[in-house]
Design a protein around this motif. Structure first.
Motif, PDB file in Angstrom:
ATOM      1  N   MET A 180       0.828  -1.202   0.000  1.00  0.00           N
ATOM      2  CA  MET A 180       0.000   0.000   0.000  1.00  0.00           C
ATOM      3  C   MET A 180       0.868   1.260   0.000  1.00  0.00           C
ATOM      4  O   MET A 180       0.664   2.187  -0.797  1.00  0.00           O
ATOM      5  N   LEU A 181       1.860   1.326   0.875  1.00  0.00           N
ATOM      6  CA  LEU A 181       2.750   2.485   0.926  1.00  0.00           C
ATOM      7  C   LEU A 181       3.527   2.639  -0.377  1.00  0.00           C
ATOM      8  O   LEU A 181       3.732   3.758  -0.874  1.00  0.00           O
ATOM      9  N   PHE A 182       3.947   1.525  -0.944  1.00  0.00           N
ATOM     10  CA  PHE A 182       4.727   1.561  -2.175  1.00  0.00           C
ATOM     11  C   PHE A 182       3.892   2.107  -3.330  1.00  0.00           C
ATOM     12  O   PHE A 182       4.342   2.975  -4.088  1.00  0.00           O
ATOM     13  N   LEU A 183       2.658   1.616  -3.472  1.00  0.00           N
ATOM     14  CA  LEU A 183       1.803   2.070  -4.567  1.00  0.00           C
ATOM     15  C   LEU A 183       1.425   3.534  -4.405  1.00  0.00           C
ATOM     16  O   LEU A 183       1.405   4.295  -5.385  1.00  0.00           O
TER      17      LEU A 183
ATOM     18  N   THR B 141      -3.954   0.495 -13.885  1.00  0.00           N
ATOM     19  CA  THR B 141      -3.339   1.101 -15.068  1.00  0.00           C
ATOM     20  C   THR B 141      -4.282   2.083 -15.743  1.00  0.00           C
ATOM     21  O   THR B 141      -3.895   3.211 -16.082  1.00  0.00           O
ATOM     22  N   ALA B 142      -5.542   1.689 -15.940  1.00  0.00           N
ATOM     23  CA  ALA B 142      -6.488   2.530 -16.680  1.00  0.00           C
ATOM     24  C   ALA B 142      -6.795   3.820 -15.938  1.00  0.00           C
ATOM     25  O   ALA B 142      -6.854   4.898 -16.555  1.00  0.00           O
TER      26      ALA B 142
ATOM     27  N   ILE C  66      -6.653   6.513  -3.660  1.00  0.00           N
ATOM     28  CA  ILE C  66      -7.780   5.576  -3.599  1.00  0.00           C
ATOM     29  C   ILE C  66      -7.473   4.304  -4.380  1.00  0.00           C
ATOM     30  O   ILE C  66      -7.792   3.196  -3.932  1.00  0.00           O
ATOM     31  N   GLN C  67      -6.849   4.431  -5.552  1.00  0.00           N
ATOM     32  CA  GLN C  67      -6.564   3.244  -6.357  1.00  0.00           C
ATOM     33  C   GLN C  67      -5.558   2.324  -5.673  1.00  0.00           C
ATOM     34  O   GLN C  67      -5.649   1.105  -5.782  1.00  0.00           O
TER      35      GLN C  67
END
Length: 227
Positions: free
Chosen positions: A77-80, A162-163, A210-211
């Motif tokens: 989560m932190l990475f994204l 991605t989208a 959010i994503q």
């Protein structure tokens, strides 16, 4: 000179060396490291509060055997979030706009949840393929449909991330280009367009967070079905 709006999503290369590895390594250098002092500073305290709160909310509905995934999913989560937020800065590259990278995150973690379920509770894991009370003539059809939906899950995870990021970046670039072109011709319209651009940027910041949360939340739901 930008030849195409999609050039911003090409992986940068310097002297023949892909820089996506640097882009993936940089976020970890920005987090404050734990200290040996009795009291942490404000930034480290805020980071620890966020991590603890997120892990608590994410794993509250998950059974106890699934809590061993807390460190992995919280780190993801932190990475994204870091990758998505850094990609909003000018002259930066967003690795999470690459479907190959997102599938590299989604497929192994989804497969790990499926293998965990098949190893620990094979009856319950296979039971998800056939809802209880299904009429006998529909059993083969429902098994095929549920199997297809099971294998579509990692693809949906990767494509969703991605989208959403790609669409947001394209909209920002399109509106920024329109504001630049309209500024000498129609200043009033250009100011209105710049206002829309500012609001869209705030929306894209929210989408970036959010994503990342949705990606990890869906993985935790898949984990809950298999523990």
């Amino acid at each position: 000179m930008t030849l195409s709006f999609f050039d911003q999503f090409m992986s940068p290369v310097y002297l023949g060396i892909p820089l996506i590895g640097l882009a993936l390594t940089l976020p970890w250098l920005l987090f404050p490291a734990p200290t040996t002092r009795w009291l942490n500073n404000r930034l480290l305290t805020l980071q620890n509060w966020f991590i603890g709160r997120f892990a608590h909310e994410l794993f509250m509905p998950v059974n106890l055997p699934g809590h061993k995934w807390a460190v992995l999913l919280t780190s993801l989560m932190l990475f994204l979030i870091s990758l998505n937020m850094l990609g909003l800065l000018p002259y930066t590259f967003t690795p999470t706009t690459q479907l190959s990278l997102n599938m590299g995150f989604a497929f192994p973690l989804w497969l790990a949840t499926v293998i965990t379920g098949m190893r620990n509770q094979p009856t319950e894991a296979l039971g998800h393929l056939l809802p209880e009370g299904t009429p006998t003539p529909l059993i083969p059809v429902l098994i095929i449909i549920e199997t297809i939906s099971l294998f579509i899950r990692p693809l949906a995870l990767g494509v969703r991330l991605t989208a959403n990021l790609t669409a947001g970046h394209l909209l920002i670039q399109l509106i920024a280009t329109a504001a630049t072109v309209l500024l000498p011709l129609m200043p009033t319209v250009a100011i209105l367009t710049a206002t829309v651009l500012f609001l869209l940027t705030l929306l894209e910041v929210a989408v970036a967070m959010i994503q990342a949360y949705v990606f990890v939340l869906l993985l935790s739901l898949y984990l809950q079905e298999n523990v």
